[in-house]
Design an enzyme around this catalytic site. Structure first.
Site, mmCIF file in Angstrom:
data_model
loop_
_atom_site.group_PDB
_atom_site.id
_atom_site.type_symbol
_atom_site.label_atom_id
_atom_site.label_comp_id
_atom_site.label_asym_id
_atom_site.label_seq_id
_atom_site.Cartn_x
_atom_site.Cartn_y
_atom_site.Cartn_z
ATOM 1 N N SER A 1 1.344 -1.135 14.807
ATOM 2 C CA SER A 1 1.749 -0.174 14.406
ATOM 3 C C SER A 1 1.864 0.643 15.767
ATOM 4 C CB SER A 1 1.005 1.103 13.400
ATOM 5 O OG SER A 1 2.212 1.280 13.224
ATOM 6 N N GLU B 1 9.248 -3.765 6.058
ATOM 7 C CA GLU B 1 9.291 -2.525 6.792
ATOM 8 C C GLU B 1 10.102 -2.280 7.582
ATOM 9 O OE1 GLU B 1 6.194 -2.366 10.218
ATOM 10 O OE2 GLU B 1 6.003 -4.530 10.091
ATOM 11 N N HIS C 1 4.053 -2.718 6.313
ATOM 12 C CA HIS C 1 3.605 -2.245 7.806
ATOM 13 C C HIS C 1 1.648 -3.179 7.874
ATOM 14 C CE1 HIS C 1 4.010 -0.156 10.981
ATOM 15 N NE2 HIS C 1 3.433 0.772 10.831
#
Length: 307
Positions: free
Chosen positions: A157, A252, A282
Site C-alpha cells: 500500500s 481492490e 487490498h
C-alpha cells in the site's frame, strides 16, 4: 514477466476471507465512530490478525540508521541478505508490529532476513519524512556490511509506494539502489485519478475515495505536489530501476495503480513482473499461512528473489 487478470475482470468473484472480514469491520467502525488519530492507529494495528504466525522465526527490536523497527530472522536464513520492509497504512497508520508476521513470511519464503521500519508517520511528519527514514535505514544496512545489491526494498500500500520511492531517492542522491523491489498493492496515485476507484468501489472492502483524500492531505501537507515523482512514482523516471515484482488483488480499488506502474516500468525497460490475484482484496498477502494461493505466491516471490 507475467500477468494475470485485468481490472475489467475485477468483479468476477470476491474471495471471502478473514482479511475481507477485518476490512468490513474497520469500515463499519470508521463510518459509525469518531476516531482520533490514536484510535485510528490502534484499529489498524489489528492488521496482523489474518496472518498466521510463521514458524521458526525470531524477532528483535532494533534501530538501523537511527530508524526503529523489528527484525525477523527465519531459522537458517542468509543474514547477508535483507528485505527492508515499509508498512502500509496511508503513511499515517500501521506499524512494524502490524506487519512483522507478513514480512517474516516473505523473508522465510526467500531464505533471508527482514527489517520492518517504524518510519515517521503523517500528519505529524509529512512527506518526505518517510522516504528520508527509508534512505537512512538503507544506508544503515550498508554500514553494517550488507551489500546494496543484497537489499530488497519491499512494502504494501503506502509502504509499496515507499519501496519504490526509496530507490528513486537513493538514485537522486547518487547512492546505489537495492538489488530488487517488491510492491504489494502499491498506493501511488496521489491525484485519486484511477478508474478502479470507481469500477471496484463495490468490491473493495476497505478503500474509499474519502479515506484516501484524508490520507493524501495528511502526507502531502499542502506543500508537496500530488505529481511530485517521489510522492507519486507514477510520474517517476524508471530508467535503470532494479527488477520489480508487483502483486495486487483484482477486486481492490487500487489495482490500477499496480497495472499502471507495470506499464510504465516495462516501457522504461525494467525487468518487471505483475501478478493480479483473482478475487483478492487490498494487500491480500496478509492471508499468509492461511490461504494456499497466497502461500504459493510468496513461494514464487521467494524464487524470484533468489534468481
Amino acid at each position: 514477466m507475467s500477468t494475470s487478470n485485468s481490472p475489467a475482470q475485477a468483479a468476477v468473484k470476491v474471495v471471502e476471507s478473514p482479511l475481507r472480514d477485518l476490512y468490513l469491520d474497520w469500515s463499519r467502525i470508521m463510518e459509525t465512530s469518531a476516531l482520533d488519530m490514536r484510535l485510528f492507529r490502534s484499529i489498524f494495528d489489528e492488521w496482523h490478525q489474518p496472518t498466521i504466525e510463521p514458524e521458526d522465526v525470531t524477532y528483535k527490536e532494533d534501530r538501523v540508521g537511527g530508524v526503529p523497527g523489528i527484525w525477523a530472522f527465519p531459522a537458517g536464513a542468509d543474514r547477508s541478505k535483507v528485505l527492508l520492509y515499509t508498512h502500509g497504512g496511508g503513511f499515517a497508520v500501521g506499524s512494524a508490529s502490524s506487519h512483522r508476521k507478513l514480512a517474516a513470511h516473505v523473508a522465510k519464503a526467500a531464505g533471508v532476513t527482514t527489517f520492518v521500519l517504524d518510519y515517521r508517520r503523517a500528519p505529524e511528519h509529512p512527506h518526505p519524512a518517510q522516504i528520508e527514514d527509508g534512505v537512512a535505514a538503507f544506508l544503515g544496512l550498508i554500514e553494517q556490511g550488507i551489500r546494496p545489491e543484497d537489499i530488497t526494498t519491499i512494502g504494501d500500500s503506502a509502504g509499496g509506494n515507499l519501496a519504490i520511492a526509496i530507490p528513486l531517492a537513493l538514485r537522486e542522491k547518487g547512492f546505489p539502489m537495492p538489488g530488487h523491489v517488491i510492491a504489494f498493492s502499491p498506493w501511488l496515485d496521489m491525484e485519486n485519478a484511477g478508474e478502479t476507484l470507481v469500477t471496484n468501489d463495490a468490491t473493495d472492502a476497505l478503500i474509499t475515495v474519502p479515506l484516501l483524500e484524508g490520507m493524501i492531505a495528511g502526507v502531502l501537507g499542502g506543500s508537496t505536489s500530488p505529481t511530485a515523482p517521489l510522492a507519486n512514482p507514477l510520474y517517476a523516471d524508471f530508467d535503470g530501476f532494479p527488477p520489480l515484482y508487483i502483486t495486487a488483488g483484482s477486486v481492490e480499488s487500487l489495482v490500477d495503480n499496480a497495472t499502471r506502474l507495470h506499464a510504465i516500468a516495462r516501457e522504461a525497460g525494467v525487468d518487471v513482473t505483475l501478478n493480479v490475484a483473482e478475487g483478492q482484496q487490498h494487500v491480500y498477502p496478509f492471508l499468509a499461512g492461511r490461504d494456499d494461493d497466497v502461500d504459493a505466491e510468496l513461494a514464487t516471490i521467494g524464487r524470484w528473489l533468489r534468481g
